[in-house]
Each structure stands twice: as structure tokens, then as C-alpha cells.
Design a protein around this motif. Structure first.
Motif, PDB file in Angstrom:
ATOM      1  N   ARG A   1       3.024  14.870  -8.213  1.00  0.00           N
ATOM      2  CA  ARG A   1       3.891  15.910  -8.042  1.00  0.00           C
ATOM      3  C   ARG A   1       4.559  16.250  -9.732  1.00  0.00           C
ATOM      4  O   ARG A   1       4.681  17.403  -9.786  1.00  0.00           O
ATOM      5  CB  ARG A   1       5.188  15.117  -7.309  1.00  0.00           C
ATOM      6  N   ARG A   2       4.786  15.225 -10.415  1.00  0.00           N
ATOM      7  CA  ARG A   2       5.349  15.403 -11.877  1.00  0.00           C
ATOM      8  C   ARG A   2       4.022  16.013 -12.528  1.00  0.00           C
ATOM      9  O   ARG A   2       4.410  17.245 -13.421  1.00  0.00           O
ATOM     10  CB  ARG A   2       5.529  14.170 -12.550  1.00  0.00           C
ATOM     11  N   ALA A   3       2.907  16.015 -12.408  1.00  0.00           N
ATOM     12  CA  ALA A   3       1.607  16.528 -13.152  1.00  0.00           C
ATOM     13  C   ALA A   3       1.744  18.076 -12.535  1.00  0.00           C
ATOM     14  O   ALA A   3       1.542  19.094 -13.694  1.00  0.00           O
ATOM     15  CB  ALA A   3       0.443  15.840 -12.555  1.00  0.00           C
ATOM     16  N   ALA A   4       1.871  18.348 -11.235  1.00  0.00           N
ATOM     17  CA  ALA A   4       1.879  19.623 -11.042  1.00  0.00           C
ATOM     18  C   ALA A   4       2.872  20.498 -11.462  1.00  0.00           C
ATOM     19  O   ALA A   4       2.807  21.849 -11.811  1.00  0.00           O
ATOM     20  CB  ALA A   4       2.031  19.872  -9.313  1.00  0.00           C
TER      21      ALA A   4
ATOM     22  N   ARG B   1       0.809  -1.204   0.020  1.00  0.00           N
ATOM     23  CA  ARG B   1      -0.029   0.165  -0.113  1.00  0.00           C
ATOM     24  C   ARG B   1       0.789   1.423  -0.100  1.00  0.00           C
ATOM     25  O   ARG B   1       0.498   2.052  -0.629  1.00  0.00           O
ATOM     26  CB  ARG B   1      -0.963  -0.110   1.257  1.00  0.00           C
ATOM     27  N   ILE B   2       1.950   1.227   0.788  1.00  0.00           N
ATOM     28  CA  ILE B   2       2.605   2.427   0.745  1.00  0.00           C
ATOM     29  C   ILE B   2       3.593   2.725  -0.523  1.00  0.00           C
ATOM     30  O   ILE B   2       3.374   3.800  -1.077  1.00  0.00           O
ATOM     31  CB  ILE B   2       3.860   2.162   2.091  1.00  0.00           C
ATOM     32  N   ARG B   3       4.004   1.708  -1.424  1.00  0.00           N
ATOM     33  CA  ARG B   3       4.578   1.716  -2.393  1.00  0.00           C
ATOM     34  C   ARG B   3       3.421   2.314  -3.495  1.00  0.00           C
ATOM     35  O   ARG B   3       3.824   3.234  -4.199  1.00  0.00           O
ATOM     36  CB  ARG B   3       4.812   0.161  -2.845  1.00  0.00           C
ATOM     37  N   LEU B   4       2.278   1.771  -3.454  1.00  0.00           N
ATOM     38  CA  LEU B   4       1.200   2.370  -4.454  1.00  0.00           C
ATOM     39  C   LEU B   4       0.853   3.786  -4.091  1.00  0.00           C
ATOM     40  O   LEU B   4       1.145   4.642  -4.983  1.00  0.00           O
ATOM     41  CB  LEU B   4       0.141   1.773  -4.287  1.00  0.00           C
ATOM     42  N   LEU B   5       0.919   4.212  -2.850  1.00  0.00           N
ATOM     43  CA  LEU B   5       0.647   5.711  -2.503  1.00  0.00           C
ATOM     44  C   LEU B   5       1.845   6.476  -3.073  1.00  0.00           C
ATOM     45  O   LEU B   5       1.572   7.693  -3.321  1.00  0.00           O
ATOM     46  CB  LEU B   5       0.438   5.803  -1.096  1.00  0.00           C
ATOM     47  N   GLU B   6       3.027   6.102  -2.756  1.00  0.00           N
ATOM     48  CA  GLU B   6       4.205   6.674  -3.029  1.00  0.00           C
ATOM     49  C   GLU B   6       4.154   6.965  -4.740  1.00  0.00           C
ATOM     50  O   GLU B   6       4.608   7.994  -5.298  1.00  0.00           O
ATOM     51  CB  GLU B   6       5.527   6.018  -2.690  1.00  0.00           C
ATOM     52  N   GLN B   7       3.843   5.838  -5.563  1.00  0.00           N
ATOM     53  CA  GLN B   7       3.730   6.078  -7.127  1.00  0.00           C
ATOM     54  C   GLN B   7       2.823   7.232  -7.353  1.00  0.00           C
ATOM     55  O   GLN B   7       3.091   8.103  -8.209  1.00  0.00           O
ATOM     56  CB  GLN B   7       3.466   4.758  -7.525  1.00  0.00           C
ATOM     57  N   GLU B   8       1.555   7.034  -6.668  1.00  0.00           N
ATOM     58  CA  GLU B   8       0.483   8.061  -6.940  1.00  0.00           C
ATOM     59  C   GLU B   8       1.080   9.499  -6.517  1.00  0.00           C
ATOM     60  O   GLU B   8       0.864  10.318  -7.239  1.00  0.00           O
ATOM     61  CB  GLU B   8      -0.669   7.819  -6.256  1.00  0.00           C
ATOM     62  N   ASN B   9       1.635   9.622  -5.580  1.00  0.00           N
ATOM     63  CA  ASN B   9       2.184  10.816  -5.173  1.00  0.00           C
ATOM     64  C   ASN B   9       3.277  11.532  -6.140  1.00  0.00           C
ATOM     65  O   ASN B   9       3.203  12.669  -6.535  1.00  0.00           O
ATOM     66  CB  ASN B   9       2.806  10.830  -3.707  1.00  0.00           C
ATOM     67  N   GLU B  10       4.142  10.687  -6.668  1.00  0.00           N
ATOM     68  CA  GLU B  10       5.152  11.110  -7.591  1.00  0.00           C
ATOM     69  C   GLU B  10       4.444  11.213  -8.856  1.00  0.00           C
ATOM     70  O   GLU B  10       4.666  12.384  -9.644  1.00  0.00           O
ATOM     71  CB  GLU B  10       6.047   9.811  -7.914  1.00  0.00           C
TER      72      GLU B  10
END
Length: 97
Positions: free
Chosen positions: A83-86, A71-80
Motif C-alpha cells: 500500500r505504501r509503495a503504491a 500468518r495473518i500478521r505477516l500478510l498484513e505487514q506485506e499488504n502495508e
């Protein structure tokens, strides 16, 4: 290599160790039976694995940990991705483009 102890002997020693009196050490029990403390500890660990999980015990902590790490790995990927989209969108709105 020494001859292995019979399973019945191992089971008896483990039973005595599990039902020991408070304050009685595994080292003393092992000495009473003529085995090493590490041997007794290994037998107890093997017996615990053979007995399976204790009644009323929660799911294995390893399984919970594995799920949480996933779950942490998935959330980190979504966060990345966010961040890139922003960063990309903030570059697209700069004056002069």
C-alpha cells in the motif's frame, strides 16, 4: 484447609463420572461421593491433561491458532508495504515533478 483426597479416590470418582449413564448429572455424582461439583470438574480437567491428547485427535487448536495469527500478521505487514509503495509511486508520477 481441608486434607486433600487420596489420588486413588480421585481417580475412582473421575472414572465413575466419565462412564456415567446418559442423563446422569455431574452434580449428582459429586454429591454421592461427598464432594462439590466444581471439585469434580477440576479433577476431570486435571485427568484429561494428564492423559494427554485423545487418540486420533488433531493437533492442538492453540498451536493452529498461533500459526494462523502469525500468518495473518505477516500478510498484513506485506499488504502495508505494498500500500505504501503504491502511494509513493503514484506521487512520483504526478505531473509537474
Amino acid at each position: 484447609m481441608p486434607k486433600p483426597y487420596p489420588q486413588e479416590f480421585r481417580d475412582d470418582v473421575v472414572r465413575v463420572a466419565r462412564n456415567r449413564e446418559p442423563g446422569q448429572r455431574l452434580k449428582q455424582i459429586a454429591a454421592d461421593f461427598g464432594i462439590s461439583e466444581s471439585c469434580l470438574t477440576n479433577w476431570m480437567r486435571a485427568a484429561d491433561l494428564a492423559d494427554g491428547p485423545a487418540p486420533g485427535a488433531a493437533a492442538s487448536p492453540d498451536g493452529d491458532t498461533r500459526e494462523l495469527k502469525k500468518r495473518i500478521r505477516l500478510l498484513e505487514q506485506e499488504n502495508e508495504v505494498l500500500r505504501r509503495a503504491a502511494a509513493y509511486l503514484s506521487q512520483a508520477n504526478l505531473p509537474g515533478k
